[in-house]
Each structure stands twice: as structure tokens, then as C-alpha cells.
Design an enzyme around this catalytic site. Structure first.
Site, mmCIF file in Angstrom:
data_model
loop_
_atom_site.group_PDB
_atom_site.id
_atom_site.type_symbol
_atom_site.label_atom_id
_atom_site.label_comp_id
_atom_site.label_asym_id
_atom_site.label_seq_id
_atom_site.Cartn_x
_atom_site.Cartn_y
_atom_site.Cartn_z
ATOM 1 N N ARG A 67 0.825 -1.205 0.000
ATOM 2 C CA ARG A 67 0.000 0.000 0.000
ATOM 3 C C ARG A 67 0.863 1.261 0.000
ATOM 4 O O ARG A 67 0.552 2.259 -0.660
ATOM 5 C CB ARG A 67 -0.922 -0.007 1.217
ATOM 6 N N HIS A 111 0.650 4.360 -2.673
ATOM 7 C CA HIS A 111 0.441 5.748 -2.270
ATOM 8 C C HIS A 111 1.618 6.634 -2.665
ATOM 9 O O HIS A 111 1.437 7.822 -2.927
ATOM 10 C CB HIS A 111 0.183 5.829 -0.766
ATOM 11 N N ASN A 166 -3.395 9.670 4.222
ATOM 12 C CA ASN A 166 -2.326 8.719 4.546
ATOM 13 C C ASN A 166 -2.231 8.418 6.036
ATOM 14 O O ASN A 166 -1.291 7.757 6.481
ATOM 15 C CB ASN A 166 -0.975 9.274 4.059
ATOM 16 N N HIS A 216 -6.017 -5.831 -3.290
ATOM 17 C CA HIS A 216 -6.905 -5.967 -2.142
ATOM 18 C C HIS A 216 -7.224 -7.426 -1.842
ATOM 19 O O HIS A 216 -8.092 -7.711 -1.025
ATOM 20 C CB HIS A 216 -8.195 -5.174 -2.367
#
Length: 355
Positions: free
Chosen positions: A87, A91, A121, A221
Site C-alpha cells: 500500500r 500511495h 495517509n 486488495h
């Protein structure tokens, strides 16, 4: 806080297990949301040409082994490091490109917050940052001043995909670390849990990524977890209807409601994105969407929209096709907004501080 090892990734398909997941994970694993990327098609193509698998072949030939020794140990000690680091890479690439800008800490007393401190975040797990910090320290001890934090992050994300059962793919390298990290540049570059399909497509297209890339990258995911706040509106008041989202299986709805009340409740409660094999990087995420078992509205919509439904169905039936497509999409995303040379970049010794 240490993170206990999760249960083995087998026999996870019953709904009692889903409910157990929601309760057991309340203080353990929490890794929300979402994918995207950035810049335009021309920049993405030129960046891919600049990167190469053997970029450090002479200057740091043992790089992948060094990073791998850290990621494998971290995965044993804190399995949440896997989804947390994957992740983190997403980001990073979405905002300012894949340049390690997500790793910079806000300077004490600074009026401008760094990227990692942006509201979008705030739930990034410390285990992701720790993985990169440890890997960077080891690499610096063997190859000082040579390897960028951005490249270490890209390698570590790949390692964790593979350690969780996913594909192993070659990582192209040659990124420099970015000189800019500003929280104000984060909004509008990351999809939200309740984003519409059109909003998500627009964000991906702006980064040079296609609808197909979006569907494939969303497959990350297959591991990871989200806090109740990211999906609670689906359970009680979907898009202002005062009713739950009709595109959610009633059994999953009951289980999620038990863990996530409409108001109040334990803010540490999390639920797995993939309710059937939450610790295994596989293609079950897509089959779950067909069965109305998507956790986020932005996940479930991939099966509801005619532009994405057929690909969801294809990937749900063919794990190898998903693995191959995911490797290609990760390379494409990993080339977004790449910085090269001292004019545009730096090689940090400490990933949390600019040079």
C-alpha cells in the site's frame, strides 16, 4: 506494538470465520484502501525506458538479496508488513510519482506537512515504513550512497507480493528520490473508499493507467484490511438512502454490522478486503466481487459496471492470468513520475529526510 502472527491462510470461507476475522483483528491488522497512480502517458513511457532490471549490477550487485533478507524476516515477525508496504508503494506512486516522497517525515515546527501526514495517509501502517528503514540501513552498510529509497520500496513491495503467495516479477530500477513531499498535493490523487467508478477511472487515466490497469491493480486488495470508517456507510446509509448497499451479501452485512455499529464503536476494528483468503495473495478477490462480498464500495463497483465486469469475471476464473497481468501493471505503475539525476532527484541516506 508487536503484531501477532495471523492464523494460517486456509479454511477461511465460512461466514463465522469472517465474523471472527472482524473481532480478532480489532487491534492487529489494519490496512485500508486503495490504488491509483499518476502523470501522463508520455511521461510514463519515457520513464519505463529509463529504468532497467540490472541498473545496480555493478554498483550494488547484492541489492535484491539484501532487501530480501529484511522483507522475509519482517514477514515472519509481522505479517502485516506485507500489505502495509504494498500500500505504501501505491500511495507513493500516486502522488509525485514513484520517488519515495511518501517516506519523508515532516520537519519539526514546519507549517507544511509532509506527504505521509496527509489525512488520506493517516492509516498507513508503521510496519511498512519500518520495512523500508531496515532495508535501507542494510543496503547503505554495503553500498553507501548508491541505491535510492524509491527503488528499495519498489523491490520490497514485489517481495511481499511474492511472500504472500503472489507472482515474482523482475523490478526495473534507476529511480532517484524526490525532493518534494507535501501533504497538500495528496488530495484528488488518491481514490477514496466511496469514490464512484468514473472518479476512479479519471484518477487512473490522469496517471497514464487504463481501466484494465485499474481492475488488475485493485486485485492487491486480495490481502490487507480496512477500518470500519471506510465502509460503514455501506452498512447503514448507502449514498444517503438510509438503507444498506443492495450490492452486499446479507450474511456479510450482518457480520460487518456486528463489528461496526453505525455510530461509536471501536475505531481499531478492521475487516479483511478478501473475506475468503485474507492472508493469501490470490485471485479470490475477484470471485468475491461476483458473490457480493467486496468490502469497499469502490471494490464492489468493479463488478457492477459494464466497463469492468467482464475483466473481473475473467480474472476470478484464472489465477495465472491475474498474476501475469498484475506483474505487468506493477511495472507500469512503478514507472510513473520517475525522477532522474541531481536536478530533479536525490539519493537519500535516511529515507525519512531530504539530503
Amino acid at each position: 506494538m508487536s503484531v501477532p502472527s495471523p492464523p494460517p491462510p486456509s479454511s477461511c470461507s465460512s461466514f463465522p470465520f469472517v465474523l471472527a476475522c472482524l473481532l480478532i483483528f480489532s487491534l492487529i491488522l489494519n490496512t485500508p484502501c486503495i490504488l491509483a497512480a499518476k502523470t501522463n502517458n508520455n511521461n510514463a513511457r519515457s520513464s519505463r525506458r529509463q529504468l532497467s532490471v540490472d541498473y545496480y549490477a555493478k554498483s550494488c550487485p547484492q541489492l535484491e538479496q539484501l532487501v530480501g533478507s529484511v522483507t522475509s524476516q519482517q514477514f515472519k515477525e509481522a505479517p502485516v508488513s506485507g500489505p502495509a508496504t504494498i500500500r505504501l508503494f501505491f500511495h507513493d506512486c500516486f502522488v509525485e510519482g514513484c520517488d519515495g516522497s511518501i517516506l519523508i517525515a515532516t520537519k519539526p515546527g514546519s507549517k507544511e506537512l509532509a506527504e505521509k501526514d496527509a489525512l488520506d495517509n493517516k492509516d498507513l501502517r508503521v510496519e511498512g515504513f519500518e520495512s523500508i528503514r531496515k532495508a535501507k540501513a542494510l543496503v547503505e552498510s554495503k553500498c553507501p550512497g548508491v541505491v535510492s529509497c524509491a527503488d528499495i520500496l519498489a523491490i520490497a513491495a514485489r517481495d511481499y507480493v511474492h511472500l504472500a503467495g503472489g507472482p515474482y516479477y523482475q523490478v526495473k530500477k534507476g529511480r532517484w528520490d524526490g525532493k518534494i513531499s507535501m501533504a497538500s498535493r495528496v488530495p484528488f490523487n488518491l481514490p477514496r473508499a466511496n469514490s464512484t467508478i468514473d472518479q476512479i477511472i479519471k484518477i487512473f487515466n490522469a496517471k497514464g493507467l487504463t481501466i484494465e490497469d485499474m481492475v488488475v491493480l485493485s486485485g492487491a486488495h486480495t490481502i490487507g484490511f480496512a477500518h470500519c470508517e471506510h465502509f460503514v456507510s455501506r452498512l447503514y446509509d448507502y449514498r444517503g438512502t438510509k438503507q444498506p448497499d443492495p450490492a452486499i451479501d446479507p450474511r456479510l452485512l450482518r457480520a460487518l454490522r456486528m463489528a461496526c455499529p453505525h455510530f461509536g464503536g471501536n475505531t481499531d476494528i478492521v475487516a479483511p478486503f478478501d473475506v475468503t483468503t485474507p492472508f493469501l495473495f490470490d485471485h479470490a478477490y475477484y470471485a468475491n466481487l461476483e458473490g457480493k462480498l467486496g468490502l469497499l464500495a469502490s471494490d464492489q463497483v468493479l463488478f457492477l459496471d459494464p466497463r469492468t465486469k467482464s475483466l473481473v469475471q475473467e480474472l476470478g476464473k484464472d489465477k495465472q492470468k491475474f498474476f501475469q497481468a498484475f506483474a505487468v501493471a506493477m511495472e507500469k505503475m512503478g514507472s510513473i513520475g520517475v525522477k532522474r539525476g541531481r536536478k530533479h532527484g536525490e539519493k537519500r541516506k535516511d529515507c525519512g529526510m531530504h539530503m
